[in-house]
Design an enzyme around this catalytic site. Structure first.
Site, PDB file in Angstrom:
ATOM      1  N   ASP A  88       0.860  -1.177   0.000  1.00 17.93           N
ATOM      2  CA  ASP A  88       0.000   0.000   0.000  1.00 17.93           C
ATOM      3  C   ASP A  88       0.899   1.230   0.000  1.00 17.93           C
ATOM      4  O   ASP A  88       1.932   1.250   0.684  1.00 17.93           O
ATOM      5  CB  ASP A  88      -0.856   0.049   1.266  1.00 17.93           C
ATOM      6  CG  ASP A  88      -2.008  -0.943   1.270  1.00 17.93           C
ATOM      7  OD1 ASP A  88      -2.139  -1.726   0.306  1.00 17.93           O
ATOM      8  OD2 ASP A  88      -2.778  -0.935   2.243  1.00 17.93           O
ATOM      9  N   HIS A 145       4.926  -7.435   0.094  1.00 17.67           N
ATOM     10  CA  HIS A 145       4.576  -8.731  -0.481  1.00 17.67           C
ATOM     11  C   HIS A 145       5.211  -8.891  -1.866  1.00 17.67           C
ATOM     12  O   HIS A 145       5.737  -7.931  -2.441  1.00 17.67           O
ATOM     13  CB  HIS A 145       3.056  -8.857  -0.561  1.00 17.67           C
ATOM     14  CG  HIS A 145       2.393  -8.888   0.788  1.00 17.67           C
ATOM     15  ND1 HIS A 145       1.812 -10.023   1.317  1.00 17.67           N
ATOM     16  CD2 HIS A 145       2.241  -7.917   1.729  1.00 17.67           C
ATOM     17  CE1 HIS A 145       1.317  -9.752   2.509  1.00 17.67           C
ATOM     18  NE2 HIS A 145       1.563  -8.482   2.789  1.00 17.67           N
ATOM     19  N   SER A 248       8.500   3.660   5.232  1.00 17.03           N
ATOM     20  CA  SER A 248       9.581   4.003   4.321  1.00 17.03           C
ATOM     21  C   SER A 248       9.167   3.834   2.870  1.00 17.03           C
ATOM     22  O   SER A 248       8.026   4.125   2.506  1.00 17.03           O
ATOM     23  CB  SER A 248      10.831   3.189   4.632  1.00 17.03           C
ATOM     24  OG  SER A 248      11.942   3.777   4.003  1.00 17.03           O
TER      25      SER A 248
END
Length: 282
Positions: A88, A145, A248
């Site tokens: 995201d 992921h 980050s």
């Protein structure tokens, strides 16, 4: 020029000391004080706790436990796509690597060799390839992921600075993503080598991978490398590969002539884990 002046204080701040302190505080179990701080954070950054596997903030015993929270089942379905978004966040930049140069922001580029910690042989495999830089804001889900299935080949820890990685700093600090502390993860895939770089930042207490655990701290002044070629570590598309303990940026490198980004992928676009990122070329 204005952006460069705006980030000047970051050159003077004791960033490593601040990061070490933030890491200790984030891992502390302070009972009600921890819950109160998480509640403040959720309100300030408008974190959607309905997406979390555990929506009750009182159940998190540390800020790190909250920050690296799991999503509830089905919150991020994987698109039927060759490449899916690994996190995201929001696209900082994406597009073609021009020979070995990656576009950071107006007036700033950096080399693939610098990004991967000086490994010229590894970097050369991405000459004229593709890249995507995705910024994770404080409100985002902070696990990372796999965009496609890959067999782990190598991990490299690269020491560096700890500048913020927000859009303002990207415009104001030359070579930011090849300058900050980072963890370089190399995978072999059906399209060849793919690299995912986890970039550290101010108050990013640590970076973690699913096969190694916490990579930093301890922090080192030297590049460290781990070879996994003989180990059967295979991650499927959508599998978790790592996480940030405080937020980050991720930089993804793709080999030349093998992939194309989705038509709507462009700088500043908000993205979510699992959405279509791109496809393999014929």
């Amino acid at each position: 020029m204005r952006d460069r002046f705006a980030v000047l204080p970051q050159y003077l701040l004791p960033k490593k000391w601040m990061t070490a302190l933030a890491g200790k505080l984030a891992s502390a179990r302070l009972g009600g004080a921890t819950t109160s701080f998480i509640g403040w954070f959720v309100q300030k950054y408008r974190v959607n706790m309905e997406e979390a596997a555990e929506p009750d903030i009182a159940r998190y015993d540390s800020f790190n436990a909250f920050f690296t929270r799991e999503l509830r089942a089905g919150a991020r379905p994987l698109a039927q796509a060759d490449l899916v978004c690994p996190v995201d966040g929001a696209i900082s930049q994406c597009g073609a690597i021009e020979h070995d140069q990656i576009f950071q922001a107006k007036g700033h580029h950096y080399s693939t060799t610098a990004l991967v910690g000086g490994d010229a042989e590894l970097a050369a495999q991405f000459n004229n390839g593709q890249f995507a830089t995705i910024y994770l804001s404080p409100r985002d889900y902070h696990r990372i992921h796999m965009p496609l299935r890959g067999k782990l080949q190598k991990m490299i820890y690269v020491p560096g600075d700890l500048f913020s990685v927000n859009p303002l700093t990207a415009r104001g600090v030359p070579g930011l993503f090849a300058r900050n502390e980072r963890v370089v993860c190399v995978f072999e895939t059906r399209i060849g080598p793919v690299v995912m770089v986890l970039v550290g930042a101010t108050i990013v207490g640590s970076m973690y991978t699913t096969w190694h655990g916490q990579v930093n701290p301890p922090r080192s002044s030297k590049v460290r490398s781990w070879d996994y070629q003989t180990q059967p570590i295979v991650l499927e598309q959508g599998d978790e590969m790592g996480r940030f303990l405080l937020g980050s940026t991720v930089v993804l490198l793709l080999p030349p002539g093998k992939t194309g980004f989705a038509a709507d992928w462009a700088a500043t676009k908000p993205v979510q884990l699992g959405e279509t990122m791109g496809s393999f070329t014929a």
